[in-house]
Enzyme design. Structure first.
Site, mmCIF file in Angstrom:
data_model
loop_
_atom_site.group_PDB
_atom_site.id
_atom_site.type_symbol
_atom_site.label_atom_id
_atom_site.label_comp_id
_atom_site.label_asym_id
_atom_site.label_seq_id
_atom_site.Cartn_x
_atom_site.Cartn_y
_atom_site.Cartn_z
ATOM 1 N N THR A 18 -54.144 36.135 29.002
ATOM 2 C CA THR A 18 -55.273 35.312 29.441
ATOM 3 C C THR A 18 -55.557 35.537 30.929
ATOM 4 O OG1 THR A 18 -54.474 33.625 27.899
ATOM 5 C CG2 THR A 18 -56.200 32.953 29.414
ATOM 6 N N ARG A 22 -48.003 38.758 32.634
ATOM 7 C CA ARG A 22 -46.960 37.780 33.007
ATOM 8 C C ARG A 22 -45.705 38.059 32.222
ATOM 9 N NH1 ARG A 22 -50.074 32.118 33.531
ATOM 10 N NH2 ARG A 22 -51.586 32.935 34.996
ATOM 11 N N SER A 113 -48.915 31.703 38.013
ATOM 12 C CA SER A 113 -49.616 30.420 38.015
ATOM 13 C C SER A 113 -48.687 29.219 37.933
ATOM 14 C CB SER A 113 -50.633 30.419 36.875
ATOM 15 O OG SER A 113 -51.434 29.280 36.944
ATOM 16 N N HIS A 114 -48.759 28.501 36.840
ATOM 17 C CA HIS A 114 -48.019 27.250 36.664
ATOM 18 C C HIS A 114 -46.656 27.469 36.037
ATOM 19 C CE1 HIS A 114 -50.534 28.434 33.394
ATOM 20 N NE2 HIS A 114 -49.706 27.850 32.562
ATOM 21 N N LYS A 126 -52.168 40.504 38.549
ATOM 22 C CA LYS A 126 -53.508 40.485 37.979
ATOM 23 C C LYS A 126 -54.442 41.237 38.919
ATOM 24 C CE LYS A 126 -55.925 36.448 38.596
ATOM 25 N NZ LYS A 126 -56.522 35.156 38.276
ATOM 26 N N ASP A 278 -51.395 23.694 41.371
ATOM 27 C CA ASP A 278 -50.331 24.446 40.691
ATOM 28 C C ASP A 278 -49.732 25.543 41.569
ATOM 29 O OD1 ASP A 278 -52.515 26.158 40.639
ATOM 30 O OD2 ASP A 278 -51.866 27.088 38.755
ATOM 31 N N ASP A 280 -50.222 28.718 42.089
ATOM 32 C CA ASP A 280 -51.079 29.612 42.868
ATOM 33 C C ASP A 280 -52.344 28.934 43.388
ATOM 34 O OD1 ASP A 280 -51.957 29.414 40.227
ATOM 35 O OD2 ASP A 280 -53.042 31.313 40.345
ATOM 36 N N ASP A 282 -54.915 27.343 41.937
ATOM 37 C CA ASP A 282 -56.227 27.332 41.290
ATOM 38 C C ASP A 282 -56.433 26.124 40.375
ATOM 39 O OD1 ASP A 282 -54.521 28.253 39.352
ATOM 40 O OD2 ASP A 282 -55.656 30.068 38.862
ATOM 41 N N ARG A 283 -55.359 25.420 40.037
ATOM 42 C CA ARG A 283 -55.520 24.243 39.176
ATOM 43 C C ARG A 283 -55.541 22.956 39.994
ATOM 44 N NH1 ARG A 283 -52.196 24.882 33.552
ATOM 45 N NH2 ARG A 283 -53.046 26.913 33.029
ATOM 46 N N GLU A 364 -62.220 24.232 32.810
ATOM 47 C CA GLU A 364 -61.389 24.323 31.624
ATOM 48 C C GLU A 364 -60.556 23.048 31.520
ATOM 49 O OE1 GLU A 364 -59.952 28.365 30.348
ATOM 50 O OE2 GLU A 364 -59.526 28.463 32.469
ATOM 51 N N GLU A 365 -60.220 22.707 30.282
ATOM 52 C CA GLU A 365 -59.405 21.511 30.053
ATOM 53 C C GLU A 365 -58.022 21.630 30.683
ATOM 54 O OE1 GLU A 365 -56.542 22.062 28.138
ATOM 55 O OE2 GLU A 365 -57.239 24.135 27.943
ATOM 56 N N SER A 366 -57.621 22.865 30.982
ATOM 57 C CA SER A 366 -56.282 23.121 31.496
ATOM 58 C C SER A 366 -56.208 22.909 33.008
ATOM 59 C CB SER A 366 -55.874 24.538 31.134
ATOM 60 O OG SER A 366 -56.878 25.454 31.544
ATOM 61 N N LYS A 377 -60.956 29.705 39.548
ATOM 62 C CA LYS A 377 -60.934 28.253 39.642
ATOM 63 C C LYS A 377 -60.243 27.892 40.948
ATOM 64 C CE LYS A 377 -57.030 28.018 36.401
ATOM 65 N NZ LYS A 377 -57.059 29.061 35.369
ATOM 66 N N ARG A 497 -51.292 25.631 20.861
ATOM 67 C CA ARG A 497 -52.043 24.569 21.506
ATOM 68 C C ARG A 497 -52.988 23.944 20.482
ATOM 69 N NH1 ARG A 497 -50.343 25.578 26.501
ATOM 70 N NH2 ARG A 497 -50.702 27.558 27.568
HETATM 71 C C1 G1P Z 1 -53.795 28.806 30.051
HETATM 72 C C2 G1P Z 1 -54.939 27.834 29.917
HETATM 73 C C3 G1P Z 1 -56.245 28.508 30.271
HETATM 74 C C4 G1P Z 1 -56.148 29.104 31.662
HETATM 75 C C5 G1P Z 1 -54.926 30.006 31.768
HETATM 76 C C6 G1P Z 1 -54.722 30.515 33.178
HETATM 77 O O1 G1P Z 1 -53.989 29.886 29.162
HETATM 78 O O2 G1P Z 1 -55.000 27.288 28.617
HETATM 79 O O3 G1P Z 1 -57.293 27.583 30.190
HETATM 80 O O4 G1P Z 1 -57.300 29.837 31.972
HETATM 81 O O5 G1P Z 1 -53.755 29.299 31.358
HETATM 82 O O6 G1P Z 1 -54.518 29.473 34.100
HETATM 83 P P1 G1P Z 1 -53.262 29.988 27.723
HETATM 84 O O7 G1P Z 1 -51.787 29.859 27.979
HETATM 85 O O8 G1P Z 1 -53.758 28.814 26.926
HETATM 86 O O9 G1P Z 1 -53.687 31.302 27.163
HETATM 87 ZN ZN ZN Z 2 -52.829 28.841 38.431
#
Ligand code: G1P
Ligand code: ZN
Length: 544
Positions: A18, A22, A113-114, A126, A278, A280, A282-283, A364-366, A377, A497
């Site tokens: 995504t 990673r 990221s997270h 990336k 988070d 990095d 972006d969240r 995004e909901e995330s 983001k 999910r």
């Molecule tokens: C998750 C989130 C998605 C976000 C991505 C990167 O991806 O659901 O919205 O863009 O992290 O931060 P997923 O693990 O669901 O593929």
């Molecule tokens: Zn992130």
């Protein structure tokens, strides 16, 4: 200058997910692993000779080593200049900002990221293109194809660059310019928001704020912007020292992992406003005094109030949300008479819409929200946006959100994650749901009637590229939905999910507990997908 050409053999698992590649740190530490991927990136690009590459990461374990390797490879491959954040640090939105500001050819972002960090944690890489956004699928596909056949890479055999000293140094024929990691980003924020009005709010004595950087990259940014430029009290930013392992925590801003902040914000004398970001940067998570704002609602509130903020005073052209994100923002778009785009999960799908000015705000909901100011983001941007709205309106977070629901109706929304599911089981589960789709159409399910049941496919309105199998959605005639997706960012096993949404127009029914309001749909989801039976999980591992 000694350019070395090193022979290598391909790794079969370098498919970007995504958001880039990673893997666990130990995977990246294998000889040639990072080098192969970096060379595959360069081999998939055209015309970068003499051009500028931006490089930075979230400071997690292996960040510095990876940056040295990437710089030496960029120099050996013919880049003219590299812009690097001091100490190798740039938040993801800062990379996007710097690529755009300095007209760079592209950038490399080092982050998972997270995901947790440290020697036993995760790492990631990336590529972002010249618009500052994550490379589109055609580029990530090309990188993956290249990684499967790569047999050599180029690297300079030289001393490491001093990443701590601001200014230029030479690396072979390339110049490495170490930049202050915060300045360019903070300057961009000042062009978008009314810093004077926010400063008045933060220094009024009537408004308190707690920002939790979760020991990740936003610490220095948040301190410089909130405590520095905006005059918030010292200590407003907690967990503000970036650590290579994020202090052992999970740098994901949600109610589970941002527990320190949750404790502060749900206490008796809680601050007026709380936020977290988070790994990095972006969240974002937005909280009021004893009040949680879902990311989907946050996007809708920002869209509805955008013209209160200087950078968006003249209005927004459109909005975009990922498919699983709640439809709250759709209602705002409808009222404003602007388009609302539904894209697959992942920020890369917003890039074309932003470039073409079809969307101004995206989310995004995330816990991801952003706009056309960069192509990622942007966590602190969202926090500043909220502060600006709060400063103009003089109301509490809770009042603003509840008034929003009263106007537009409330989209009850929740995501249930089942982490660490066996991959084969997860794939079987998805296949099982997929096989039922044709027969569900138009049928009653519980007390609902299925309006559509499909595997989400997206045709980009700008370049007409098609992305298939982006999540299974079952939509009901009353606007409720259940969505199933497998994560594309995990590094171990599979994460299922489940996204659940229902719509309640009646303001007298807006105070129901979210899980309670969604219980019938959650039960239906289990009935259709047999989650408990197949995975053996009695409960989700995380509910957001
Ligand atoms: C998750 C989130 C998605 C976000 C991505 C990167 O991806 O659901 O919205 O863009 O992290 O931060 P997923 O693990 O669901 O593929
Ligand atoms: Zn992130």
């Amino acid at each position: 200058m000694a350019i070395q050409t090193v022979s290598t053999t391909p790794f079969s698992d370098q498919k970007p997910g995504t958001s880039g590649l990673r893997k666990q740190v130990t995977v990246f530490q294998q000889p040639h692993y990072l080098e192969n991927f970096v060379q595959s990136i360069f081999d998939s690009l055209d015309g970068y000779q003499g051009q500028t590459l931006v490089v930075g990461g979230d400071g997690r374990f292996y960040n510095r080593q990876a940056i040295q390797i990437i710089l030496k490879m960029a120099a050996a491959n013919g880049f003219g200049k590299a812009l690097v954040g001091q100490a190798g640090i740039f938040s993801t939105p800062a990379v996007s900002c710097v690529i755009r500001k300095y007209g760079a050819f592209g950038g490399i972002v080092l982050s998972a990221s997270h995901n947790p960090g440290g020697p036993d944690g995760d790492f990631g890489i990336k590529y972002n293109t010249e618009n500052g956004g994550p490379a589109p699928e055609k580029v990530t596909d090309a990188i993956f194809d290249r990684s499967k056949v790569i047999d050599q890479y180029q690297i300079l055999d030289v001393e490491d660059v001093n990443l701590d000293r601001i200014g230029p140094t030479s690396l072979g024929n390339m110049t490495v310019e170490v930049l202050d990691a915060v300045n360019d980003y903070a300057a961009l924020m000042e062009t978008l928001f009314d810093f004077e009005q926010i400063r008045q709010l933060l220094t009024s004595g009537k408004f308190t704020m707690c920002m939790d950087s979760l020991h990740a990259v936003t610490g220095p940014y948040a301190k410089a912007i909130f405590e520095g430029l905006l005059g918030a009290a010292q200590g407003t930013v907690q967990n503000g020292e970036p650590l290579e392992d994020f202090g052992g925590g999970h740098p994901d801003p949600n109610l589970v992992y941002a527990h320190d902040l949750v404790k502060v914000m749900f206490a008796a004398n809680a601050p007026s406003f709380g936020a977290a970001s988070d790994g990095d940067g972006d969240r974002n998570m937005i909280l009021g005094n004893n009040f949680f704002v879902t990311p989907s609602d946050s996007l809708a509130v920002l869209a509805a109030n955008a013209t209160l903020v200087p950078g968006y005073r003249s209005g927004i052209t459109g909005v975009a949300r990922s498919m699983p994100t709640s439809q709250a923002v759709d209602r705002v778009a409808e009222k404003l008479g602007i388009d609302c785009y539904e894209t697959p999960t992942g920020w890369k799908f917003f890039g074309n819409l932003l470039d073409a000015d079809k969307a101004t705000l995206c989310g995004e909901e995330s816990f991801g929200t952003g706009s056309n100011h960069v192509r990622e983001k942007d966590g602190l941007w969202a926090v500043l946006f909220w502060l600006n709205i709060l400063a103009v309106k003089g109301e509490s977070v809770e009042t603003i959100v509840k008034d929003h629901w009263a106007t537009y109706g409330r989209n009850y929304y929740s995501r249930h994650d089942f982490e660490g599911v066996d991959s084969a089981v997860a794939n079987d589960l998805m296949a099982g749901v997929r096989s039922q789709l044709p027969s569900l159409q138009g049928q009653p399910l519980g007390s609902y009637t299925v309006a559509y049941a499909d595997d989400f496919s997206y045709t980009d309105p700008i370049d007409n590229s098609v992305s298939k199998n982006q999540g299974i959605r079952i939509g009901f005639t009353d606007g409720s939905r259940i969505v199933f997706r497998l994560s594309g960012t995990g590094t171990q096993g599979a994460t299922l999910r489940l996204y659940v949404e229902s719509y309640e127009p009646d303001a007298t029914k807006h105070d129901i507990d979210t899980q309670e309001a969604l219980a019938p749909l959650i039960q239906l989801a289990d009935q259709v997908a047999k989650i408990k039976e197949l995975t053996g999980f009695e409960q989700p591992t995380v509910i957001t």
